[in-house]
Write a protein that holds these residues in place. Structure first.
Motif, PDB file in Angstrom:
ATOM      1  N   ASN A   7       4.698   3.904  -7.161  1.00 40.48           N
ATOM      2  CA  ASN A   7       3.824   3.242  -8.128  1.00 40.48           C
ATOM      3  C   ASN A   7       2.407   3.805  -8.119  1.00 40.48           C
ATOM      4  N   ALA A   8       2.299   5.087  -7.829  1.00 38.13           N
ATOM      5  CA  ALA A   8       0.975   5.717  -7.777  1.00 38.13           C
ATOM      6  C   ALA A   8       0.281   5.724  -9.130  1.00 38.13           C
ATOM      7  N   ARG A  26       2.371   2.126  -3.359  1.00 37.50           N
ATOM      8  CA  ARG A  26       1.389   2.639  -4.319  1.00 37.50           C
ATOM      9  C   ARG A  26       0.977   4.073  -4.032  1.00 37.50           C
ATOM     10  N   ASN A  82       4.259  -3.310 -11.125  1.00 35.40           N
ATOM     11  CA  ASN A  82       4.386  -2.918  -9.722  1.00 35.40           C
ATOM     12  C   ASN A  82       5.452  -3.769  -9.031  1.00 35.40           C
ATOM     13  N   GLU A 139      -0.247  -4.243 -14.990  1.00 38.54           N
ATOM     14  CA  GLU A 139       0.168  -3.213 -14.036  1.00 38.54           C
ATOM     15  C   GLU A 139       0.617  -3.826 -12.722  1.00 38.54           C
ATOM     16  N   ARG A 140       0.001  -4.910 -12.311  1.00 35.75           N
ATOM     17  CA  ARG A 140       0.449  -5.584 -11.099  1.00 35.75           C
ATOM     18  C   ARG A 140       1.852  -6.156 -11.294  1.00 35.75           C
ATOM     19  N   ASP A 174       0.823  -1.206   0.000  1.00 33.62           N
ATOM     20  CA  ASP A 174       0.000   0.000   0.000  1.00 33.62           C
ATOM     21  C   ASP A 174       0.859   1.260   0.000  1.00 33.62           C
TER      22      ASP A 174
END
Length: 636
Positions: free
Chosen positions: A509-510, A505, A522, A518-519, A502
């Motif tokens: 990785n916002a 992000r 990330n 995208e995961r 969290d």
């Protein structure tokens, strides 16, 4: 790759003067497929001269009645046994177009050849015996055609002469079979009552069935659409071979979709090498070099040369840089299984897709489908003649497409030993296209050596640097254990820092969402950052679901021997009971898409350095095991 001399020069660039459609003929054994094809040949004047007379003479010599099926059954064994045992491909013509008709066997033991035939077809004729009606094999064949992506289907209800051309019999069969096909998402283009033996509704509409107002079989075939849509899809040119003539290296293959022009920049997947098309080769060579074609398209066999010499191999797929095929080593598939032995989890098979071959293993068997009633169940194997929804993993990156986007490069067969054991179609649901993750775009870069070597940092810190990679389902306890461990290590003099999913992000990785791609990106970024922390002599503790094994493998490659995979183990039921953030509840309600463990996959580690089972251990016990592992592995 063949770069030496060959006995014959390949023929490239030959174009048909008439339209061509590939049709597969399928149906239950003895329902009359070969008879139908033989009659089609005769009634349209497509038989080679003297063929019919030769078959009649053969029947007279053997003292057996003439059968139209003998026109198709070329093998002695077939005539003796009375069944078609292999696919036969023959040319057939009407006034409108040419056909390649693939007469596929209907006997249950020979379904593998039916798959081979259907995998090449643009349309199908499915034969049902009016005296027997819809059989289990009829349903299975319909599902197979659907599975292999054949969308244009004409159903021929054969042997209408044996039921006195009854409208009621035909209507009952048509209603039952249309209902089944509709239930699996297939809409038959036509359902035609025929008598192949008598020639009714084959080439022309028969007066014996005045209640029928639809087309004959020939008219139905002529109404099928040509596969022109493949021209408008992204370019796919699977490499068949590489030939060397004089100073030219010619890359040969059949264009499965799209168009190719001289001057186009191509990328060859999965190697990701790029070059431009220098020429399109034809044989025989025209006297005027300017007469060579400048554009070719789907369905054509071509040879091309490139503006630079690349090492290209059979099985590579050439495409344009935009809309290139997917690159992955893991994917979902629906497989129709025909092997002598059941398909089982963990077993390895040879996969053939277009011109490529690769070893794949069965990672998961998610469901097994009964093709007769379409019920599904969770099972640990897929038996012969069953359909399995499975996850397959290769030993290397593969170039492929999802079947619903490109059927030509989205379907495959599996080989067990030397036998075709199954055919299937590809889905990437829940899995990421890894092309962007393995492509390095920057050039002219050099890694900078630091003024303070990692060894000196570790000596000053009193411990080694490394990555403790916590992976597990949401709710397994990753973040809780990571923060507790960080504090315990800090109190013991370790330089440790938590990288939490969290928190990452919120900043680094916002800009990333939660699609599979995208995961994966990330986790790629976190893996690289964690590796930098480890080279700075710190203990980086990461707390990420990181559901894909390939992503964790990349993180391991970034940190090398400093990487420690820690599986924070808890089953879905336990995690859902905890559900500290209410995420499972939202996922079950459909408010969160692609949620790991519910609607997206989680690939548990195969050989982690440490397993912490939080269903059996308290937080204190789990932290104690982690401290013991760190002291053993990191302390100088």
């Amino acid at each position: 790759m063949n770069v030496g001399p060959v006995p014959k020069k390949p023929v490239f660039g030959r174009e048909a003067t008439r339209q061509l459609l590939r049709i597969v003929i399928v149906g239950h054994v003895d329902h009359g497929k070969s008879t139908l094809v033989g009659r089609l040949f005769h009634d349209t004047g497509s038989l080679p001269e003297g063929k019919l007379e030769a078959i009649r003479r053969m029947c007279e010599r053997r003292g057996m009645p003439f059968e139209w099926a003998f026109l198709m059954d070329a093998m002695q064994a077939e005539r003796d046994q009375g069944i078609t045992i292999d696919t036969s491909q023959i040319w057939f013509k009407t006034e409108k177009r040419d056909y390649t008709i693939i007469d596929a066997p209907g006997h249950k033991e020979f379904l593998k050849n039916m798959i081979t035939g259907a995998a090449q077809a643009d349309a199908a004729v499915l034969v049902i015996d009016a005296t027997e009606g819809v059989r289990e094999q009829s349903r299975r064949h319909g599902y197979l055609l659907h599975l292999l992506g054949v969308r244009q289907i004409a159903v021929a209800v054969n042997k209408m002469d044996a039921v006195a051309y009854s409208e009621d019999v035909f209507a009952e069969i048509e209603t039952e079979y249309r209902a089944y096909l509709n239930s699996i998402g297939v809409v038959p283009t036509f359902v035609v009552p025929v008598s192949a033996r008598e020639g009714d509704n084959i080439a022309t509409v028969s007066p014996r069935m005045p209640w029928y107002t639809g087309p004959s079989i020939v008219e139905a075939l002529d109404s099928f659409a040509l596969p022109t849509a493949h021209l408008d899809r992204p370019l796919r040119l699977p490499v068949q071979d590489v030939y060397k003539f004089d100073d030219r290296r010619i890359i040969a293959g059949r264009i499965e979709s799209g168009r190719l022009h001289v001057g186009d920049e191509l990328v060859f997947s999965p190697s990701n090498k790029t070059a431009r098309v220098k020429s399109i080769e034809v044989w025989p060579e025209p006297a005027d070099k300017d007469a060579r074609p400048q554009t070719v398209g789907a369905g054509q066999c071509v040879g091309i040369t490139l503006d630079e010499q690349l090492f290209i191999e059979r099985g590579d797929i050439a495409s344009h840089l935009t809309n290139a095929p997917i690159e992955t080593e893991v994917f979902r598939a629906k497989i129709f299984w025909l092997g002598r032995e059941p398909l089982t989890k963990g077993k390895s098979y040879k996969m053939k897709l277009a011109t490529s071959e690769a070893r794949v293993s069965v990672q998961e068997i998610e469901h097994v489908l009964d093709t007769t009633d379409l019920s599904s169940a969770a099972m640990d194997r897929v038996e012969r003649n069953q359909v399995g929804e499975v996850v397959l993993r290769a030993r290397r990156l593969l170039a492929l497409d999802e079947h619903n986007r490109n059927s030509r490069t989205g379907r495959f067969v599996l080989i067990d030993g030397y036998d075709i054991a199954g055919g299937g179609i590809i889905s990437m649901e829940g899995y990421a296209d890894q092309r962007q993750l393995v492509t390095q775009r920057a050039s002219n870069i050099t890694r900078v050596e630091h003024g303070v070597p990692t060894e000196l940092r570790e000596r000053k810190n009193g411990h080694k640097g490394g990555v403790l990679w916590f992976t597990g389902l949401s709710g397994a306890g990753k973040s809780t254990l990571a923060t507790r461990l960080e504090r315990e290590l800090f109190d013991r003099g370790y330089q440790a820092y938590v990288l939490d999913g969290d928190n990452i992000r919120f900043g680094l990785n916002a800009n990333l969402g939660f699609s599979p791609e995208e995961r994966a990106e990330n986790i790629r970024r976190v893996g690289e950052v964690a590796a930098l922390f480890s080279r700075a002599g710190l203990v980086a503790i990461t707390a990420f679901i990181s559901p894909y094994r390939s992503d964790r493998d990349r993180a391991r490659a970034a940190a090398n021997e400093r990487f420690h995979e820690i599986y924070i183990k808890a089953d879905v039921e336990t995690c859902e009971q905890r559900d500290p953030k209410g995420l499972y509840r939202k996922a079950r309600a459909g408010e969160i898409k692609e949620f790991t463990g519910v609607s997206a996959p989680y690939e548990a580690p195969e050989n982690p350095e440490l397993v912490i089972d939080t269903t059996a251990l308290s937080i204190d016990q789990a932290v104690a095991e982690l401290i013991q592992y760190v002291e053993k592995s990191f302390r100088n």
